[in-house]
Design a protein around this motif. Structure first.
Motif, PDB file in Angstrom:
ATOM      1  N   ASN A 144       0.937  -1.071  -0.071  1.00 25.45           N
ATOM      2  CA  ASN A 144      -0.188  -0.045   0.046  1.00 25.45           C
ATOM      3  C   ASN A 144       0.800   1.375  -0.028  1.00 25.45           C
ATOM      4  OD1 ASN A 144      -2.620   1.346   0.133  1.00 25.45           O
ATOM      5  ND2 ASN A 144      -2.240   1.757   2.077  1.00 25.45           N
ATOM      6  N   SER A 174      -4.166  -1.708  -5.731  1.00 26.23           N
ATOM      7  CA  SER A 174      -5.245  -1.443  -4.693  1.00 26.23           C
ATOM      8  C   SER A 174      -6.051  -2.997  -4.694  1.00 26.23           C
ATOM      9  CB  SER A 174      -6.158  -0.585  -5.180  1.00 26.23           C
ATOM     10  OG  SER A 174      -6.967  -0.540  -6.364  1.00 26.23           O
ATOM     11  N   ARG A 234      -5.989  -5.328  -1.442  1.00 22.75           N
ATOM     12  CA  ARG A 234      -7.361  -5.802  -0.805  1.00 22.75           C
ATOM     13  C   ARG A 234      -7.592  -7.245  -0.855  1.00 22.75           C
ATOM     14  NH1 ARG A 234     -10.481  -3.804  -4.614  1.00 22.75           N
ATOM     15  NH2 ARG A 234     -11.226  -5.796  -5.889  1.00 22.75           N
TER      16      ARG A 234
END
Length: 277
Positions: free
Chosen positions: A42, A228, A232
């Motif tokens: 991230n 992303s 996730r």
């Protein structure tokens, strides 16, 4: 049941079931590793794992070889202008496109790449010279037996970059994030044919070494959307593993508590006085 009793039951279960405890610790470690990896992903840009070959890997493969001049390579028979070489390569490209299947079409590129060239001979002049050779795609980890024509143009204007002319079948070349194209030069640079070797020869043959430093600008990175999605998925897997660990902990605690209650009932039954007849 209090938390203290559950903790005591869990410790007792762990001491009596080492394999189960080891499996639990492996799951917990894996879950924590995925959490750390998702946090790192991230905050940092990651390379795209779907891109097997980029220009960094191709140039790194090139830097593993030595380029040694062939005998009588400096004679006028062998030396020819780079401009003539480019014209010939482009003509060959058009001929290949017109006479063969689309998969066999040839692409000719003239790119400014971060390669540094050094010579084994102190008297060799590394300025305004071109080194031309032919390798197989297998040598460059690009394919099998396809031929790749290469010309290294060394200019006195930039010692950290050279102009690489490459002619090869289109389908084996990495076409993502190409290095910048070489600027058109009016300098008449002659090309010297060289042969590729993995080791320096024992003879007094003039050889050239290629040095390459990985260029982050040539590495294909994940897009923000792709990154992303990856983060996730890592978080979801971590949550599932932590949930499994929680379920296993509760199951072990309850199972041990039930066994302990059965043990106490057995002790109470044995301690009851016998009724005299």
């Amino acid at each position: 049941m209090t938390c203290g009793q559950r903790g005591s039951n869990l410790r007792e279960y762990v001491s009596r079931n080492p394999p189960g405890a080891t499996f639990f610790l492996c799951l917990l470690t894996l879950a924590l590793s995925f959490i750390v990896l998702s946090s790192y992903s991230n905050c940092h840009t990651l390379p795209n794992p779907d891109i097997a070959q980029d220009w960094n890997t191709l140039l790194s493969s090139l830097s593993q070889f030595y380029l040694c001049e062939k005998e009588n390579a400096s004679s006028p028979v062998h030396a020819f202008p780079i401009s003539l070489l480019r014209t010939t390569q482009e003509k060959d490209q058009k001929t290949s496109v017109n006479t063969t299947r689309p998969l066999s079409s040839v692409t000719v590129l003239h790119l400014r790449v971060p390669l540094t060239v050094t010579s084994s001979s102190p008297s060799a002049m590394l300025k305004d010279i071109g080194l031309s050779t032919t390798l197989t795609a297998r040598q460059l980890n690009l394919g099998d037996k396809d031929l790749v024509n290469l010309t290294f143009e060394i200019s006195s204007e930039d010692s950290k970059h050279i102009c690489l002319s490459i002619s090869a079948p289109t389908y084996i070349l990495p076409m993502t994030l190409l290095p910048p194209e070489c600027s058109t030069s009016e300098t008449n640079i002659s090309s010297v044919p060289v042969e590729v070797t993995n080791q320096l020869p024992a003879s007094s043959q003039t050889c050239y070494s290629l040095y390459f430093k990985n260029d982050p600008a040539l590495t294909v990175m994940l897009t923000l959307e792709e990154q992303s999605v990856a983060v996730r998925h890592l978080v979801e897997v971590s949550a599932c593993l932590l949930g499994i660990c929680l379920i296993l902990s509760l199951a072990a605690s309850l199972k041990n508590a039930a066994a302990y209650r059965d043990y106490l009932k057995g002790q109470d039954f044995q301690s009851e006085p016998l009724i005299e007849s």
